[in-house]
Scaffold this motif. Sequence first.
Motif, mmCIF file in Angstrom:
data_model
loop_
_atom_site.group_PDB
_atom_site.id
_atom_site.type_symbol
_atom_site.label_atom_id
_atom_site.label_comp_id
_atom_site.label_asym_id
_atom_site.label_seq_id
_atom_site.Cartn_x
_atom_site.Cartn_y
_atom_site.Cartn_z
ATOM 1 N N TYR A 134 50.100 36.608 38.250
ATOM 2 C CA TYR A 134 49.625 35.237 38.119
ATOM 3 C C TYR A 134 49.342 34.637 39.494
ATOM 4 O O TYR A 134 48.352 33.928 39.681
ATOM 5 C CB TYR A 134 50.646 34.389 37.347
ATOM 6 N N THR A 149 46.308 35.794 28.515
ATOM 7 C CA THR A 149 47.163 36.567 29.410
ATOM 8 C C THR A 149 46.380 37.783 29.886
ATOM 9 O O THR A 149 45.513 38.298 29.176
ATOM 10 C CB THR A 149 48.458 37.028 28.704
ATOM 11 N N TYR A 178 42.969 32.600 32.518
ATOM 12 C CA TYR A 178 44.341 33.044 32.785
ATOM 13 C C TYR A 178 45.097 31.994 33.597
ATOM 14 O O TYR A 178 46.222 31.620 33.241
ATOM 15 C CB TYR A 178 44.291 34.389 33.514
#
Length: 125
Positions: A74, A69, A63
């Motif tokens: 994030y 994803t 990721y």
Amino acid sequence: MIYALLGALLFSFVAILTLLVTFGFPLGEYTLGGAHKVLPKHMRIATGISFIIQIFAILIILYVGNMITLPLSYTAAIWICLFFAIYLVINTAMNFFSNSKKEKYVMTPLSLICAICYLLTFLYH
């Protein structure tokens, strides 16, 4: 990102080894100090939990390396990637001081390369 892919592939090898040890394959000399060829059942529970964490770590590096994803922040993933880099540095040291030659000479360099991949992925995300 090549660091993420390499880290994921190498850590997948570690995860597969962990899974095999969890199911009782005689590979225990590569893990947990190498004192048991086949891990006792209570230690297999620990390796089973470790396997799940390793899969999570693989997903995190992929990721952060923008290869997959995930439904996860994030920013959080970046810091989790750093956590795994630090964990793998510690794991490398523990492997290096193992009494098991298999753990020392196989798992130490593998763990070190994985640590470097996680760190580079963190730095160059």
